[in-house]
Design a protein around this motif. Structure first.
Motif, PDB file in Angstrom:
ATOM      1  N   GLY A  51       0.812  -1.215   0.000  1.00 60.02           N
ATOM      2  CA  GLY A  51       0.000   0.000   0.000  1.00 60.02           C
ATOM      3  C   GLY A  51       0.843   1.261   0.000  1.00 60.02           C
ATOM      4  N   LEU A  52       1.903   1.272   0.818  1.00 61.51           N
ATOM      5  CA  LEU A  52       2.770   2.454   0.878  1.00 61.51           C
ATOM      6  C   LEU A  52       3.470   2.695  -0.452  1.00 61.51           C
ATOM      7  N   ALA A  53       3.954   1.614  -1.071  1.00 63.95           N
ATOM      8  CA  ALA A  53       4.602   1.768  -2.382  1.00 63.95           C
ATOM      9  C   ALA A  53       3.606   2.282  -3.417  1.00 63.95           C
ATOM     10  N   GLY A  54       2.344   1.830  -3.317  1.00 61.18           N
ATOM     11  CA  GLY A  54       1.319   2.291  -4.248  1.00 61.18           C
ATOM     12  C   GLY A  54       0.941   3.744  -4.060  1.00 61.18           C
ATOM     13  N   SER A  55       1.213   4.301  -2.880  1.00 61.28           N
ATOM     14  CA  SER A  55       0.882   5.709  -2.632  1.00 61.28           C
ATOM     15  C   SER A  55       1.958   6.662  -3.153  1.00 61.28           C
ATOM     16  N   VAL A  56       3.189   6.174  -3.291  1.00 61.92           N
ATOM     17  CA  VAL A  56       4.305   7.053  -3.674  1.00 61.92           C
ATOM     18  C   VAL A  56       4.121   7.668  -5.072  1.00 61.92           C
ATOM     19  N   PRO A  57       3.683   6.914  -6.112  1.00 64.16           N
ATOM     20  CA  PRO A  57       3.475   7.558  -7.417  1.00 64.16           C
ATOM     21  C   PRO A  57       2.514   8.744  -7.365  1.00 64.16           C
ATOM     22  N   LEU A  58       1.467   8.652  -6.533  1.00 60.47           N
ATOM     23  CA  LEU A  58       0.526   9.766  -6.415  1.00 60.47           C
ATOM     24  C   LEU A  58       1.186  10.970  -5.734  1.00 60.47           C
ATOM     25  N   ILE A  59       2.047  10.695  -4.744  1.00 61.20           N
ATOM     26  CA  ILE A  59       2.789  11.782  -4.094  1.00 61.20           C
ATOM     27  C   ILE A  59       3.759  12.416  -5.083  1.00 61.20           C
ATOM     28  N   LEU A  60       4.457  11.581  -5.856  1.00 59.32           N
ATOM     29  CA  LEU A  60       5.396  12.100  -6.862  1.00 59.32           C
ATOM     30  C   LEU A  60       4.659  12.947  -7.896  1.00 59.32           C
ATOM     31  N   GLN A  61       3.459  12.504  -8.286  1.00 55.82           N
ATOM     32  CA  GLN A  61       2.695  13.257  -9.283  1.00 55.82           C
ATOM     33  C   GLN A  61       2.305  14.628  -8.749  1.00 55.82           C
ATOM     34  N   SER A  62       1.958  14.676  -7.466  1.00 54.77           N
ATOM     35  CA  SER A  62       1.597  15.971  -6.869  1.00 54.77           C
ATOM     36  C   SER A  62       2.814  16.885  -6.738  1.00 54.77           C
ATOM     37  N   LYS A  63       4.018  16.313  -6.858  1.00 58.87           N
ATOM     38  CA  LYS A  63       5.255  17.102  -6.833  1.00 58.87           C
ATOM     39  C   LYS A  63       5.807  17.315  -8.245  1.00 58.87           C
ATOM     40  N   ASN A  64       4.945  17.083  -9.250  1.00 59.67           N
ATOM     41  CA  ASN A  64       5.286  17.328 -10.664  1.00 59.67           C
ATOM     42  C   ASN A  64       6.456  16.487 -11.173  1.00 59.67           C
ATOM     43  N   ALA A  65       6.537  15.238 -10.712  1.00 64.97           N
ATOM     44  CA  ALA A  65       7.553  14.330 -11.259  1.00 64.97           C
ATOM     45  C   ALA A  65       7.208  14.007 -12.708  1.00 64.97           C
ATOM     46  N   SER A  66       8.218  13.749 -13.511  1.00 69.31           N
ATOM     47  CA  SER A  66       7.984  13.415 -14.926  1.00 69.31           C
ATOM     48  C   SER A  66       7.479  11.974 -15.034  1.00 69.31           C
ATOM     49  N   TYR A  67       6.900  11.655 -16.196  1.00 73.47           N
ATOM     50  CA  TYR A  67       6.431  10.289 -16.408  1.00 73.47           C
ATOM     51  C   TYR A  67       7.596   9.325 -16.606  1.00 73.47           C
ATOM     52  N   GLU A 289      -2.766  14.975 -12.008  1.00 77.25           N
ATOM     53  CA  GLU A 289      -2.185  16.103 -12.741  1.00 77.25           C
ATOM     54  C   GLU A 289      -3.261  17.145 -13.093  1.00 77.25           C
ATOM     55  N   GLU A 290      -4.477  16.686 -13.364  1.00 74.56           N
ATOM     56  CA  GLU A 290      -5.568  17.594 -13.721  1.00 74.56           C
ATOM     57  C   GLU A 290      -6.239  18.220 -12.496  1.00 74.56           C
ATOM     58  N   GLY A 291      -5.756  17.860 -11.300  1.00 78.19           N
ATOM     59  CA  GLY A 291      -6.248  18.527 -10.101  1.00 78.19           C
ATOM     60  C   GLY A 291      -7.111  17.697  -9.184  1.00 78.19           C
ATOM     61  N   VAL A 292      -7.402  16.440  -9.545  1.00 79.04           N
ATOM     62  CA  VAL A 292      -8.179  15.582  -8.642  1.00 79.04           C
ATOM     63  C   VAL A 292      -7.299  15.254  -7.435  1.00 79.04           C
ATOM     64  N   PRO A 293      -7.724  15.571  -6.203  1.00 76.60           N
ATOM     65  CA  PRO A 293      -6.883  15.299  -5.031  1.00 76.60           C
ATOM     66  C   PRO A 293      -6.577  13.805  -4.910  1.00 76.60           C
ATOM     67  N   LYS A 294      -5.317  13.502  -4.622  1.00 74.90           N
ATOM     68  CA  LYS A 294      -4.904  12.089  -4.577  1.00 74.90           C
ATOM     69  C   LYS A 294      -5.630  11.310  -3.492  1.00 74.90           C
ATOM     70  N   GLU A 295      -5.980  11.986  -2.366  1.00 74.89           N
ATOM     71  CA  GLU A 295      -6.702  11.280  -1.311  1.00 74.89           C
ATOM     72  C   GLU A 295      -8.132  10.964  -1.734  1.00 74.89           C
ATOM     73  N   HIS A 296      -8.751  11.833  -2.550  1.00 71.07           N
ATOM     74  CA  HIS A 296     -10.094  11.542  -3.072  1.00 71.07           C
ATOM     75  C   HIS A 296     -10.042  10.350  -4.025  1.00 71.07           C
ATOM     76  N   LEU A 297      -8.993  10.320  -4.832  1.00 69.81           N
ATOM     77  CA  LEU A 297      -8.820   9.211  -5.772  1.00 69.81           C
ATOM     78  C   LEU A 297      -8.666   7.896  -5.018  1.00 69.81           C
ATOM     79  N   ALA A 298      -7.922   7.946  -3.908  1.00 73.34           N
ATOM     80  CA  ALA A 298      -7.733   6.739  -3.098  1.00 73.34           C
ATOM     81  C   ALA A 298      -9.042   6.309  -2.451  1.00 73.34           C
ATOM     82  N   LEU A 299      -9.797   7.268  -1.933  1.00 70.36           N
ATOM     83  CA  LEU A 299     -11.054   6.945  -1.241  1.00 70.36           C
ATOM     84  C   LEU A 299     -12.119   6.397  -2.184  1.00 70.36           C
ATOM     85  N   LEU A 300     -12.005   6.718  -3.481  1.00 68.11           N
ATOM     86  CA  LEU A 300     -12.979   6.183  -4.432  1.00 68.11           C
ATOM     87  C   LEU A 300     -12.872   4.661  -4.569  1.00 68.11           C
ATOM     88  N   ALA A 301     -11.743   4.102  -4.082  1.00 65.74           N
ATOM     89  CA  ALA A 301     -11.586   2.642  -4.129  1.00 65.74           C
ATOM     90  C   ALA A 301     -12.434   1.949  -3.068  1.00 65.74           C
TER      91      ALA A 301
END
Length: 501
Positions: A51-67, A289-301
């Motif tokens: 779970g923690l590893a799965g959360s890191v890409p969303l954190i990186l995306q919010s910090k504008n990491a490249s693809y 990237e389009e502004g959907v909060p990462k925590e909302h995206l997680a909670l939709l699961a």
């Protein structure tokens, strides 16, 4: 939330019960309730690193990491798919030392992870160091998984060993939820301020550093209790002469994969998920990237959990017969078309975004789309698991089925990594407001900004990739799909391994 990914075909090998010796006596599950609950706890702990590893890409995306950075980090998810390579070396005795190392490693990570993620003041994430650190983290978690699976055979009687698989699926799902959904919610300042606090604060209730330290301590305490209070049941340990040597196991794996029917299956399953790679690997990151909060995206699961429990039960009625791959074949075009619908969701996001976020109806459409995606995903997943169980040689069912499941997992891993890698090269940007400048590379983009311009995306590589993937997916379905289905017509002898003794 990952709009992606097959559920890990984890759990105990298909021939687990065959490994248990005759002295195992008939016992009700109540007599071994303590052992079952302990297994459940161990599998919950196993889900935390996932779970923690799965959360890191969303954190990186919010910090504008490249693809490209995201693609590099995606190698972190490979150890669970590759664990068959070192599984023959691991037995139940590895459990306690592996968990101690995991706990200490998590505490060490808690002192480093904030620096690795960047300070937000001009210093970005150190993606290479993050990837190496989390790869080791997941490698240890995968090793712990192997050891727990082995330990389950020595903890539960023959009659109750089936509960181990249930503990695995329930525990790992719960652990993933804690390490991903719960963490992202508690780490989000906006979520905590809105729902959990009376006075707004600039940060969430926990940081990744806090979370790692807490669970590292839990690992150490749990492992100490296990080491002192729980012993293996010697009656249930398989006799030495029944177990294969390490070299023999590797030879067996090689002999299985050389069989023509198995080799054909491996080649086809390794290429079957290319069509889903853009939708599965990139969509969630694009929504952030389009502004959907990462925590909302997680909670939709969360609404998907009951569906994920019910779907395998319903779908198994259709895959229980002699031709389970028909379900795989029928579900595939719907899943491919949903990939295009996901691209439309990303395109739609900025159109409906307002100052307060996104309207409820947008999230409702996302949840509905994700639910439909889960139906097609589980239809394909359960079909593959049923086929693997059907063709596995019963005399070596555990090793055989684990090999087929490993290849199936890899068929999802490598396209996802490639899909992430290709987003940036396929994206076209222009320098607006500064004549004579381009945005073709990071260096030219900096020159554009320095000259008073800004880089504007004229063609998003995600949309290009989505269309290409769907075309490749339908090409596979049309030309190779019938060949894949035809594997069901192979006689049982085509799947039986020729043994020398």
């Amino acid at each position: 939330m990952e709009l992606t990914g097959e559920p890990p075909p984890d759990g105990l090998p298909g021939d687990t019960e065959a490994l248990l010796p005759a002295p195992a006596r008939a016992r009700g599950y109540r007599a071994e309730l303590g052992s079952i609950l302990l297994l459940l706890v161990l599998y919950v702990l196993q889900g935390i690193p996932l779970g923690l590893a799965g959360s890191v890409p969303l954190i990186l995306q919010s910090k504008n990491a490249s693809y490209t950075d995201q693609a590099f980090f995606s190698f972190v998810f490979w150890p669970f798919s590759l664990k068959l390579l070192w599984a023959p070396l691991v037995d139940a005795s590895w459990l306690v030392p592996t968990q101690y190392v995991l706990g200490l490693f998590m505490i060490y990570m808690s002192t480093q992870v904030d620096a690795l993620l960047g300070d937000g003041h001009g210093r970005g994430p150190d993606v290479a160091a993050l990837t190496v650190t989390f790869f080791l983290f997941e490698f240890l978690a995968a090793t712990q998984d192997i050891a727990v699976d082995g330990w389950a055979l020595t903890m539960l009687s023959r009659e109750n060993v089936g509960y181990a698989s249930t503990c695995n699926s329930v525990g790992q799902t719960a652990g993933y939820f804690l390490g991903n959904v719960l963490f992202l919610a508690l780490e989000s300042a906006s979520f905590c301020n809105k729902y959990l606090r009376f006075e707004p604060q600039p940060r969430g209730i926990v940081t990744l550093s806090d979370f790692l330290f807490f669970w590292g301590a839990v690992f150490l305490i749990t492992t100490t209790l296990v080491a002192f209070l729980k012993k293996e049941n010697l009656e249930l340990i398989p006799a030495k002469e029944e177990t294969k040597g390490i070299t023999d196991t590797y030879k067996l794996l090689f002999s299985i994969i050389k069989m023509p029917a198995v080799l054909t299956f491996c080649i086809l399953i390794l290429t079957s998920k290319v069509g889903f790679s853009a939708a599965d690997a990139v969509t969630g990151l694009k929504l952030v990237e389009e502004g959907v909060p990462k925590e909302h995206l997680a909670l939709l699961a969360v609404p998907m959990v009951p569906l994920q429990i019910i779907l395998p039960l319903v779908i198994s009625k259709y895959t229980a017969g002699p031709q389970p791959l028909n379900t795989f074949y029928k579900a595939m075009p719907y899943r491919l078309l949903l990939g295009l619908e996901f691209a439309l969701l990303v395109w739609w996001a900025p159109k409906v975004k307002h100052e307060g976020g996104f309207p409820v109806y947008y999230y409702a459409v996302v949840v509905l789309s994700y639910a439909l995606h889960q139906i097609t995903l589980y239809s394909m997943y359960v079909a593959i698991m049923a086929f693997n169980a059907k063709v596995s040689d019963p005399l070596i069912g555990g090793t055989y089925m684990t090999l087929l499941n490993t290849v199936s997992n890899l068929g999802g891993n490598w396209p996802s990594t490639v899909a992430l890698w290709l987003v940036d090269p396929l994206t076209v940007k222009e320098c607006a407001g500064a004549q004579g400048h381009t945005c073709a590379t990071a260096e030219t983009a900096e020159l554009c900004t320095a000259a008073g311009g800004s880089c504007v995306t004229t063609l998003d590589g995600y949309y290009v990739e989505s269309v290409i993937c769907v075309i490749l997916g339908f090409a596979w379905w049309f030309f190779l799909g019938p060949k894949f289905k035809k594997l069901q017509d192979e006689g049982q002898s085509s799947w039986k391994c020729k043994r020398s003794n």
